[in-house]
Motif scaffolding. Structure first.
Motif, PDB file in Angstrom:
ATOM      1  N   ARG A  58       0.835  -1.213   0.000  1.00 25.40           N
ATOM      2  CA  ARG A  58       0.000   0.000   0.000  1.00 25.40           C
ATOM      3  C   ARG A  58       0.865   1.257   0.000  1.00 25.40           C
ATOM      4  O   ARG A  58       0.638   2.180  -0.766  1.00 25.40           O
ATOM      5  CB  ARG A  58      -0.906   0.035   1.229  1.00 25.40           C
ATOM      6  CG  ARG A  58      -2.065  -0.928   1.183  1.00 25.40           C
ATOM      7  CD  ARG A  58      -2.978  -0.757   2.389  1.00 25.40           C
ATOM      8  NE  ARG A  58      -3.715   0.500   2.245  1.00 25.40           N
ATOM      9  CZ  ARG A  58      -4.211   1.185   3.266  1.00 25.40           C
ATOM     10  NH1 ARG A  58      -4.047   0.775   4.511  1.00 25.40           N
ATOM     11  NH2 ARG A  58      -4.875   2.304   3.064  1.00 25.40           N
ATOM     12  N   THR A  79      -3.062   4.329  -1.690  1.00 17.56           N
ATOM     13  CA  THR A  79      -3.533   3.050  -2.215  1.00 17.56           C
ATOM     14  C   THR A  79      -4.411   2.418  -1.142  1.00 17.56           C
ATOM     15  O   THR A  79      -4.016   2.317   0.015  1.00 17.56           O
ATOM     16  CB  THR A  79      -2.345   2.141  -2.577  1.00 17.56           C
ATOM     17  OG1 THR A  79      -1.568   2.808  -3.574  1.00 17.56           O
ATOM     18  CG2 THR A  79      -2.812   0.796  -3.109  1.00 17.56           C
ATOM     19  N   TRP A  90      -5.866  -0.779  -0.895  1.00 25.50           N
ATOM     20  CA  TRP A  90      -5.656  -2.176  -0.514  1.00 25.50           C
ATOM     21  C   TRP A  90      -4.262  -2.637  -0.906  1.00 25.50           C
ATOM     22  O   TRP A  90      -3.711  -2.175  -1.911  1.00 25.50           O
ATOM     23  CB  TRP A  90      -6.687  -3.085  -1.203  1.00 25.50           C
ATOM     24  CG  TRP A  90      -8.079  -2.807  -0.753  1.00 25.50           C
ATOM     25  CD1 TRP A  90      -8.974  -1.946  -1.317  1.00 25.50           C
ATOM     26  CD2 TRP A  90      -8.736  -3.377   0.376  1.00 25.50           C
ATOM     27  NE1 TRP A  90     -10.141  -1.942  -0.608  1.00 25.50           N
ATOM     28  CE2 TRP A  90     -10.031  -2.824   0.439  1.00 25.50           C
ATOM     29  CE3 TRP A  90      -8.358  -4.314   1.339  1.00 25.50           C
ATOM     30  CZ2 TRP A  90     -10.942  -3.162   1.431  1.00 25.50           C
ATOM     31  CZ3 TRP A  90      -9.272  -4.658   2.327  1.00 25.50           C
ATOM     32  CH2 TRP A  90     -10.546  -4.079   2.367  1.00 25.50           C
ATOM     33  N   GLY A  91      -3.730  -3.562  -0.141  1.00 26.51           N
ATOM     34  CA  GLY A  91      -2.453  -4.186  -0.464  1.00 26.51           C
ATOM     35  C   GLY A  91      -2.559  -5.691  -0.328  1.00 26.51           C
ATOM     36  O   GLY A  91      -3.267  -6.196   0.552  1.00 26.51           O
TER      37      GLY A  91
END
Length: 181
Positions: free
Chosen positions: A99, A110, A112-113
């Motif tokens: 992220r 970002t 979601w990761g």
């Protein structure tokens, strides 16, 4: 006349799951970044095979070498020294690192990761058997690790199963988050 029995099969493909993920991300105005080890870019390839993926996919890191997990993804070196890289806490930190690494605008981080780590073979690693895999998902409310999974089969089969499982887990998280733009 005897009736044959059959085993029901799931016919969902990797492209089906990846398309669902991209659709859910786009409908939530969300984005995803990826940190892959054993899958070596397989998740990124699956996501970018979906038309329109650029609206939700930011990019990622293939951190195959352990030092890259530390320098690019900020995985704790003491954790790696103590537990090795095939560990739930490592994969959670990888997902969080994905992220952070793929955030290029502080106002739009970002969302979601995904992180993957494990042993695809041919040999054990850090005392873990071939097929041992952890998947991490990081989101706005924190991160979690899934596993250990014990995927059977060849090196390629373990990697394929990991990619599918990682995207299926992200899809579940996106569906439960029920975010919309």
């Amino acid at each position: 006349m005897s009736m044959s029995t059959f085993t029901p099969r799931n016919t969902e493909t990797l492209l089906d799951i990846a398309a669902d993920v991209i659709r859910l991300l786009k409908s939530a105005c969300a984005t995803v970044g990826v940190a892959e080890s054993l899958t070596a870019g397989g998740i990124m390839a699956a996501l970018t095979s979906v038309p329109g993926a650029s609206a939700a996919f930011r990019g990622g890191v293939v951190s195959y070498a352990t030092p890259l997990k530390q320098t690019l993804l900020n995985v704790d070196a003491a954790l790696i020294a103590r537990e090795g890289v095939i560990h739930a806490d490592v994969v959670s930190q990888m997902a969080e690192g994905a992220r952070k690494t793929t955030t290029y605008d502080d106002d739009l981080p970002t969302t979601w990761g995904i992180g993957t780590t494990g042993v695809a073979g041919p040999d054990k690693q850090d005392g873990k058997e071939v097929g041992t895999v952890y998947i991490g998902i990081a989101g706005p409310r924190g991160s979690k690790a899934f596993g250990p999974f014990n995927f059977p089969g060849s090196r390629e089969r373990i990697r394929e199963a990991t990619v599918m499982e990682a995207l299926a887990r992200l899809r579940e998280e996106l569906m439960s988050a029920k975010q919309t733009c």
